[in-house]
Design an enzyme around this catalytic site. Structure first.
Site, mmCIF file in Angstrom:
data_model
loop_
_atom_site.group_PDB
_atom_site.id
_atom_site.type_symbol
_atom_site.label_atom_id
_atom_site.label_comp_id
_atom_site.label_asym_id
_atom_site.label_seq_id
_atom_site.Cartn_x
_atom_site.Cartn_y
_atom_site.Cartn_z
ATOM 1 C CB SER A 148 102.796 -99.449 68.712
ATOM 2 O OG SER A 148 101.937 -99.890 67.695
ATOM 3 C CE LYS A 205 95.544 -86.631 66.637
ATOM 4 N NZ LYS A 205 97.017 -86.694 66.525
ATOM 5 C CG ASN A 250 100.712 -87.923 64.071
ATOM 6 O OD1 ASN A 250 100.091 -87.458 65.017
ATOM 7 N ND2 ASN A 250 100.207 -87.976 62.853
ATOM 8 C CB VAL A 251 104.346 -92.780 67.618
ATOM 9 C CG1 VAL A 251 105.431 -93.851 67.587
ATOM 10 C CG2 VAL A 251 104.416 -91.978 68.904
ATOM 11 C CB THR A 300 92.569 -85.255 55.824
ATOM 12 O OG1 THR A 300 93.866 -84.916 56.321
ATOM 13 C CG2 THR A 300 92.125 -86.576 56.434
#
Length: 351
Positions: A27, A140, A179-180, A204
């Site tokens: 991406s 992360k 997060n992209v 989740t």
């Protein structure tokens, strides 16, 4: 980027240069190549990856003589070294295993690609004396609790070790972001696929928070770092966050208002909240309107924080997805509607 008078333009930096993008069919690679071709004037862009089908598709899509596609794997030191001998000026290192569950089940594979593979690219760039290399890292990697984060944290440490070595003129720096949105393997395409198949949207933990960053903004950060990063710098884009529940509700409201949302519990290796900058890093970071520049090779001047009078307050907490600006449901929908992929998907309503 704001508050940065005198910064060099990436268009100026990349003009008539040869650029290597590892993992270039992903991406990030696909979109950064598109932007550079549209807005800068590179001499050549080399796409280095192991997926021949994606290379075939990308070659047919762009049909641009400035693109060169090379099959190879960052795990193979010889193939990386061979590519780097092609008079490379700049390197974007995007090749990685990025999925938390995959890395958690196969941690040695994460180590082979994200640690050993990154080391191969760093070594080859140093040996070839390229002008600059930018690594792409993730939230992360900060206080890591999963194999993907640990492997990315080690990648950052490898980059910093190279920056300290001074055995070549190459500048080594990096970027770190959350997060992209709508990148390959992210949660939003999954939500859309679940609705298209008539399945519940699975989350989740509803109160879990995640940074949200549109891909064009992530690309702007990487290009800024490529043009202006100094040895050992890690650039971190400030980002808003949203709860997983709001992310799911926003997609449901846009595509299928009657879709069910089902909680399945936190998966192995996941955090409730992600961190982008630690307290310790904040003590040696320069803060701008839109991002932090972590001067990772600088020593922390503890006297500044702990001497009498305390000129600068010690950070009381890190910069994380819980204490950053939180998007409302409407703001989350508005951010989604700014994405090219969402606009395209809305042209095909879910029956």
């Amino acid at each position: 980027m704001s508050n940065n008078n005198g910064n060099r333009s990436y268009k100026e930096a990349l003009a008539n240069k040869t650029i290597l993008v590892t993992g270039g069919t992903g991406s990030f690679g696909h979109n950064v190549v598109e932007k550079i071709l549209q807005t800068a004037n590179p001499k050549e862009i080399i796409i280095f990856s192991r997926d021949e089908k994606k290379q075939f598709d990308m070659r047919n899509e762009f049909q641009n003589d400035k693109l060169t596609f090379l099959i190879g794997d960052v795990r193979d030191k010889d193939s990386v070294s061979k590519v780097m001998r092609r008079d490379i000026d700049y390197v974007f290192h995007a090749a990685a295993l990025k999925q938390v569950p995959s890395c958690e089940f196969f941690p040695l594979e994460a180590a082979k690609t994200n640690i050993i593979g990154s080391s191969n690219v760093l070594d080859a760039a140093e040996e070839a004396n390229v002008e600059k290399m930018v690594i792409l890292s993730t939230d992360k990697a900060v206080y890591p609790i999963n194999a993907m984060g640990i492997s990315k944290a080690m990648m950052e440490k490898l980059m910093l070790a190279k920056a300290r070595s001074h055995t070549s003129d190459t500048i080594f720096c990096g970027v770190r972001y959350g997060n992209v949105m709508y990148s390959r393997g992210s949660v939003f395409p999954l939500f859309l696929e679940q609705m298209q198949r008539g399945l519940p949207i699975t989350v989740t933990e509803p109160n879990m928070t995640r940074f949200l960053l549109p891909l064009p903004v992530a690309i702007d950060l990487v290009l800024f770092a490529m043009a202006n990063g100094e040895n050992g710098d890690i650039h971190v884009r400030k980002s808003p966050a949203a709860t997983v529940q709001h992310m799911a509700e926003a997609m449901r409201d846009l595509f299928k208002p009657n879709a069910e949302i089902k909680s399945i519990g936190i998966r192995e290796g996941e955090k409730m909240h992600e961190t982008l900058v630690t307290r310790e890093e904040l003590m040696k970071a320069v803060e701008y309107d839109d991002y932090f520049r972590i001067r990772s090779l600088e020593r922390i001047d503890y006297d500044k924080y702990f001497s009498a009078g305390q000129a600068v307050p010690v950070p009381k907490e890190d910069y994380n997805s819980f204490n950053t600006r939180r998007l409302s449901l409407d703001e989350t929908k508005e951010l989604l509607l700014s994405l090219r992929e969402i606009k395209e998907a809305l042209k095909h309503p879910i029956v």
